[in-house]
Scaffold this motif. Structure first.
Motif, PDB file in Angstrom:
ATOM      1  N   THR A  76     -25.559 -22.000  74.166  1.00 12.40           N
ATOM      2  CA  THR A  76     -26.034 -21.735  75.532  1.00 12.40           C
ATOM      3  C   THR A  76     -24.889 -21.226  76.400  1.00 12.40           C
ATOM      4  OG1 THR A  76     -27.537 -23.601  75.197  1.00 12.40           O
ATOM      5  CG2 THR A  76     -27.415 -22.709  77.415  1.00 12.40           C
ATOM      6  N   LEU A  79     -23.899 -17.564  75.426  1.00  8.00           N
ATOM      7  CA  LEU A  79     -24.834 -16.535  75.893  1.00  8.00           C
ATOM      8  C   LEU A  79     -24.789 -16.384  77.415  1.00  8.00           C
ATOM      9  CD1 LEU A  79     -27.853 -17.233  73.514  1.00  8.00           C
ATOM     10  CD2 LEU A  79     -26.303 -15.299  73.439  1.00  8.00           C
ATOM     11  N   MET A 116     -29.773 -11.140  75.659  1.00  8.38           N
ATOM     12  CA  MET A 116     -31.141 -11.538  76.014  1.00  8.38           C
ATOM     13  C   MET A 116     -32.038 -11.659  74.782  1.00  8.38           C
ATOM     14  SD  MET A 116     -32.288 -12.450  78.860  1.00  8.38           S
ATOM     15  CE  MET A 116     -31.754 -12.615  80.535  1.00  8.38           C
ATOM     16  N   ILE A 119     -31.285 -14.881  73.246  1.00 10.39           N
ATOM     17  CA  ILE A 119     -31.897 -15.960  74.033  1.00 10.39           C
ATOM     18  C   ILE A 119     -33.384 -16.080  73.685  1.00 10.39           C
ATOM     19  CG2 ILE A 119     -32.686 -16.497  76.396  1.00 10.39           C
ATOM     20  CD1 ILE A 119     -29.910 -15.946  77.387  1.00 10.39           C
ATOM     21  N   THR A 122     -33.731 -17.737  70.239  1.00  8.24           N
ATOM     22  CA  THR A 122     -33.304 -19.143  70.167  1.00  8.24           C
ATOM     23  C   THR A 122     -33.790 -19.958  71.365  1.00  8.24           C
ATOM     24  OG1 THR A 122     -31.242 -18.566  71.268  1.00  8.24           O
ATOM     25  CG2 THR A 122     -31.201 -18.587  68.874  1.00  8.24           C
ATOM     26  N   ALA A 123     -34.796 -19.447  72.100  1.00  7.65           N
ATOM     27  CA  ALA A 123     -35.230 -20.115  73.345  1.00  7.65           C
ATOM     28  C   ALA A 123     -35.533 -21.604  73.138  1.00  7.65           C
ATOM     29  CB  ALA A 123     -36.443 -19.409  73.916  1.00  7.65           C
ATOM     30  N   LEU A 126     -32.111 -23.743  72.812  1.00  8.15           N
ATOM     31  CA  LEU A 126     -31.105 -23.766  73.882  1.00  8.15           C
ATOM     32  C   LEU A 126     -31.199 -25.047  74.713  1.00  8.15           C
ATOM     33  CD1 LEU A 126     -31.374 -20.076  75.103  1.00  8.15           C
ATOM     34  CD2 LEU A 126     -29.615 -21.035  73.648  1.00  8.15           C
ATOM     35  N   LEU A 131     -29.381 -24.574  81.118  1.00  9.55           N
ATOM     36  CA  LEU A 131     -30.051 -23.351  81.584  1.00  9.55           C
ATOM     37  C   LEU A 131     -30.532 -23.499  83.027  1.00  9.55           C
ATOM     38  CD1 LEU A 131     -32.167 -22.061  78.563  1.00  9.55           C
ATOM     39  CD2 LEU A 131     -30.345 -20.836  79.726  1.00  9.55           C
ATOM     40  N   ALA A 168     -32.989 -17.087  83.634  1.00  5.90           N
ATOM     41  CA  ALA A 168     -32.546 -18.314  82.957  1.00  5.90           C
ATOM     42  C   ALA A 168     -33.477 -19.478  83.299  1.00  5.90           C
ATOM     43  CB  ALA A 168     -31.110 -18.645  83.363  1.00  5.90           C
ATOM     44  N   THR A 171     -36.624 -19.307  81.034  1.00  7.97           N
ATOM     45  CA  THR A 171     -36.421 -19.285  79.580  1.00  7.97           C
ATOM     46  C   THR A 171     -36.974 -20.511  78.843  1.00  7.97           C
ATOM     47  OG1 THR A 171     -34.448 -17.948  79.923  1.00  7.97           O
ATOM     48  CG2 THR A 171     -34.693 -18.933  77.757  1.00  7.97           C
ATOM     49  N   THR A 175     -41.348 -17.476  77.574  1.00 14.83           N
ATOM     50  CA  THR A 175     -40.479 -16.324  77.292  1.00 14.83           C
ATOM     51  C   THR A 175     -41.160 -14.989  77.602  1.00 14.83           C
ATOM     52  OG1 THR A 175     -41.103 -16.600  74.990  1.00 14.83           O
ATOM     53  CG2 THR A 175     -38.918 -17.371  75.620  1.00 14.83           C
TER      54      THR A 175
END
Length: 322
Positions: A76, A79, A116, A119, A122-123, A126, A131, A168, A171, A175
């Motif tokens: 996290t 990114l 992005m 992200i 891997t949402a 994270l 976030l 963010a 997220t 998504t």
């Protein structure tokens, strides 16, 4: 889906833009390229470290199976640094100020795609608290720091930090709104930068004389600025509205309130730019209404594509979400 390939992709992305930034052979450009390289290399190394820790603990290099808590926190942070979100945002305004307008446009739009996309993949892995904290910090800082700027590139940098803060925030929940927000943000930023390039506007002071170059451009710039600020009935209102709606549904009322209030900070400097662009006249010694100028060398075709996207998409919100 292998971490090593993701890291190689990010490294290629970073190394490809370094010559573009340092092309000017100006000390500022060289400094900007160095700052960009160091921050991005550090973020990439952190990402590689997080995936190595995960592989060490779980035995898999699969991007979607990031289960180690240490790895998720490190990823996290990596990114966030790549994107330039607060509190690791310091490189972004400096790099944009040291590069040309076109390079600044690439850094604020195209260069956000690689982190992005990671992200998005891997949402679920994270760290949600990081976030959400980052989102609040970014939107507040993007608004506050932008108030003090006179350079249009730095204003756009802080605008970018604030917009990415909104992304963010959504997220961990949805998504698909993140993708929608990213597309709209890219359209609005491209429109804005392209208009700044056409009118050769580097500071707020320069905006006062744009009307002599092209009155149409002036009106479009004002509308794009209001859209960036998130005012209805322009496109910029759509992502803010959807994100606040989703945060409220998830019972994150305080978070939604802070984001909504921070949008006012950003709106102030957008309105200030819109005011100087359309409502002020610089002291003119001549009586002619238009600047004498050569035939424009820049084509405005990209604007024809991005301006409708950044101004008129609000009525299509239900279709976007379907």
């Amino acid at each position: 889906y292998h971490w090593l390939m993701a890291w190689i992709g990010l490294e290629m992305n970073t190394l490809a833009i370094i010559p573009i930034i340092s092309k000017q052979h100006h000390p500022r450009a060289t400094e900007a390229a160095t700052k960009y390289f160091l921050t991005q290399a550090a973020a990439s190394a952190t990402l590689l470290f997080s995936s190595t820790v995960n592989a060490w603990q779980t035995g898999t290099w699969d991007i979607t199976q990031l289960t180690s808590p240490t790895s998720t926190i490190l990823l996290t942070m990596a990114l966030i640094t790549k994107l330039g979100l607060a509190p690791v945002h310091f490189w972004l305004p400096e790099v944009l100020q040291g590069s040309t307008m076109k390079t600044a446009l690439i850094i604020t739009t195209w260069q956000k795609l690689a982190p992005m996309s990671l992200i998005l993949i891997t949402a679920n892995s994270l760290s949600t608290p990081i976030l959400l904290t980052t989102a609040m910090l970014s939107t507040l800082l993007g608004g506050w720091a932008g108030l003090n700027q006179t350079q249009t590139r730095k204003i756009m940098a802080y605008s970018s930090i604030a917009h990415l803060g909104w992304m963010a925030a959504i997220t961990p929940m949805l998504t698909n709104i993140l993708i929608l927000n990213l597309i709209i943000y890219m359209a609005m930023t491209t429109s804005m930068f392209y208009m700044l390039i056409i009118s050769k506007t580097k500071t707020i002071q320069d905006t006062t004389t744009i009307w002599t170059t092209s009155p149409t451009l002036t009106i479009m710039m004002m509308l794009t600025l209001l859209s960036l600020g998130g005012l209805p009935p322009l496109t910029g209102f759509m992502p803010k509205w959807l994100i606040l709606n989703e945060l409220t549904m998830q019972n994150l009322i305080t978070m939604a309130t802070i984001l909504a209030l921070s949008a006012l900070l950003s709106l102030f400097f957008y309105l200030r730019l819109a005011y100087t662009t359309t409502m002020t006249l610089s002291p003119n010694t001549t009586t002619i209404h238009h600047k004498w100028r050569f035939k424009p060398t820049l084509t405005t075709t990209p604007l024809a594509l991005t301006l409708p996207l950044s101004l008129m998409m609000l009525p299509m919100t239900p279709m976007m979400l379907a």
